[in-house]
Each structure stands twice: as structure tokens, then as C-alpha cells.
Design a protein around this motif. Structure first.
Motif, short mmCIF file in Angstrom:
data_model
loop_
_atom_site.label_atom_id
_atom_site.label_comp_id
_atom_site.label_asym_id
_atom_site.label_seq_id
_atom_site.Cartn_x
_atom_site.Cartn_y
_atom_site.Cartn_z
N GLN A 80 -12.03 65.05 51.57
CA GLN A 80 -11.53 64.29 52.71
C GLN A 80 -11.91 65.02 53.98
O GLN A 80 -12.19 66.21 53.97
CB GLN A 80 -10.03 64.06 52.62
N VAL A 127 -11.28 64.80 58.52
CA VAL A 127 -10.71 64.18 59.71
C VAL A 127 -11.77 64.20 60.81
O VAL A 127 -12.35 65.26 61.09
CB VAL A 127 -9.43 64.90 60.17
N LYS A 141 -8.05 59.43 65.73
CA LYS A 141 -8.26 60.37 64.63
C LYS A 141 -8.38 59.55 63.35
O LYS A 141 -7.50 58.76 63.02
CB LYS A 141 -7.09 61.36 64.52
N LEU A 160 -9.10 59.49 59.23
CA LEU A 160 -9.14 60.18 57.94
C LEU A 160 -10.18 59.48 57.07
O LEU A 160 -10.06 58.28 56.79
CB LEU A 160 -7.78 60.14 57.25
N LEU A 214 -2.18 59.88 55.79
CA LEU A 214 -2.36 59.76 57.24
C LEU A 214 -1.40 60.67 58.00
O LEU A 214 -1.78 61.36 58.94
CB LEU A 214 -2.16 58.30 57.69
N ASN A 263 -2.22 64.36 57.89
CA ASN A 263 -3.39 64.72 58.68
C ASN A 263 -3.28 64.26 60.14
O ASN A 263 -4.25 64.38 60.89
CB ASN A 263 -4.65 64.14 58.04
N CYS A 299 -3.34 61.29 61.52
CA CYS A 299 -4.43 60.36 61.82
C CYS A 299 -3.90 58.96 62.13
O CYS A 299 -2.80 58.59 61.74
CB CYS A 299 -5.39 60.29 60.63
N ALA A 318 -7.09 55.28 58.31
CA ALA A 318 -7.63 55.76 57.04
C ALA A 318 -8.83 54.89 56.70
O ALA A 318 -8.72 53.66 56.65
CB ALA A 318 -6.60 55.68 55.93
#
Length: 193
Positions: free
Chosen positions: A82, A84, A91, A93, A113, A116, A118, A121
Motif C-alpha cells: 500500500q 499514500v 491524500k 491510499l 483510510l 493512513n 487519507c 481509497a
């Protein structure tokens, strides 16, 4: 396809190509459409297939990001499960999606999400496109760019699909492309931060 603008970046979302194993190539119409427009980023959810396809994806944009799908073991250039990516104020992911149990489950994806921090996704695995919103976060599955069958529904008719994002500050134009009977159909929506 979204026109190049002064406002933001044009981003290709793709994945689950399986070129060289489940499919022989990406349809010429898709290659031609992507070849005539300027992409600033390519985000690939993995399961690319052969090295020629991987190299082509790297060449069509100055910023190429790809994560490992469960069938990418042969490709030593893909190191992350994965990633970012920051594009403008968004942001994103990038993850293949086989990590989500159950697949495409909004609550499970939301956990990734949040972990991270974010907004979006981008994931694959199901070979079917999806654009949805859950708890102020967006989920985008670009489908399979080549039309390759998935692990579960090998006899299903799967159409080649991909998504283009046009980043316009706190908005993104989302263009979903689907190849049906040799014609590229486009659906458009807008997401906001």
C-alpha cells in the motif's frame, strides 16, 4: 476524457490488468485514448501482468505509482502493498484490495483510510468498478483495464474499465470509462473534500 486544465492534475486510476496471463493485451482504443492526453499521475492497484505492460504504464506519466497485487510476485519493481500519495490537498491510499475482508466492505476500507489519514481509497481486486462515499471518505475501484476475469467469477462478462480523476483544488472530476461493444462510454461525477 477530461481535458487538461490549468487547475490541477489529470490522474489515471487502473489495475487488475493481468496482461500476459488472463488477457493478451489492453484494447487498442484504451491505449489510444490514454496516449493522446497528458496524464500527470498513474495510480495502479497492481496485478499488472507482464513487464511490457508495466513499462508502458510507467511511460505514459511522469509520476507512476503501483502497489503489489496478490499475483505480482514476479515483478520485482513493485515493493509496496500500500502507498499514500498526496496530490494537491487530497491524500490517496493506493492498495490492491485483497487485504480487505470481506472484499469491498466500506467499514473495513474506512479503517485503512483512518489509519493512513487519507481522503480517498483507490483499490482493485474485484475487477468491477465502484465509486462510493462512506463517512466523508471516498472509495474508488477502477475495475480491470484489460477486461480480465476475476478470481471468483471466471465465467462473468467483464468489460474493460478505468477511471480518470481531474484534480481541481477541493473538487475532483471523476470520469469512469467502460469499453462496451468497442465503444468507450463515460460516466462523470464530482467529489468534494
Amino acid at each position: 476524457m477530461a481535458q487538461e486544465s490549468n487547475y490541477g492534475d489529470i490522474i489515471l486510476l487502473c489495475g487488475d490488468l493481468h496482461v500476459g496471463t488472463r488477457m493478451q493485451k489492453i484494447h487498442e482504443k484504451i491505449v489510444n485514448v490514454l496516449g493522446v492526453n497528458k496524464l500527470q499521475h498513474v495510480l495502479c492497484t497492481g496485478n499488472v501482468g507482464n513487464k511490457e505492460t508495466f513499462d508502458w504504464l510507467k511511460q505514459i506519466s511522469p509520476n507512476f505509482h503501483c502497489v503489489r497485487g496478490q499475483y505480482d510476485d514476479e515483478n520485482n519493481e513493485i515493493h509496496n502493498d500500500q502507498k499514500v500519495i498526496q496530490i494537491g490537498i487530497w491524500k490517496i491510499l493506493l492498495i490492491h484490495g485483497h487485504q480487505f475482508v470481506p472484499w469491498n466492505d466500506e467499514e473495513t476500507i474506512s479503517v485503512f483510510l483512518k489509519e493512513n489519514s487519507c481522503d480517498i481509497a483507490v483499490f482493485g481486486n474485484s475487477h468491477q468498478s465502484l465509486i462510493s462515499k462512506f463517512e466523508r471518505k471516498y472509495f474508488i475501484n477502477p475495475g480491470t483495464m484489460s477486461g480480465a476475469y476475476g478470481s471468483i467469477k471466471q465465467d462473468a462478462i467483464i468489460q474493460p474499465e478505468f477511471v480518470i480523476l481531474e484534480c481541481l483544488g477541493d473538487e475532483m472530476g471523476v470520469y469512469k470509462y467502460k469499453l462496451v461493444n468497442g465503444e468507450l462510454l463515460i460516466e462523470k461525477c464530482t467529489i468534494t473534500k
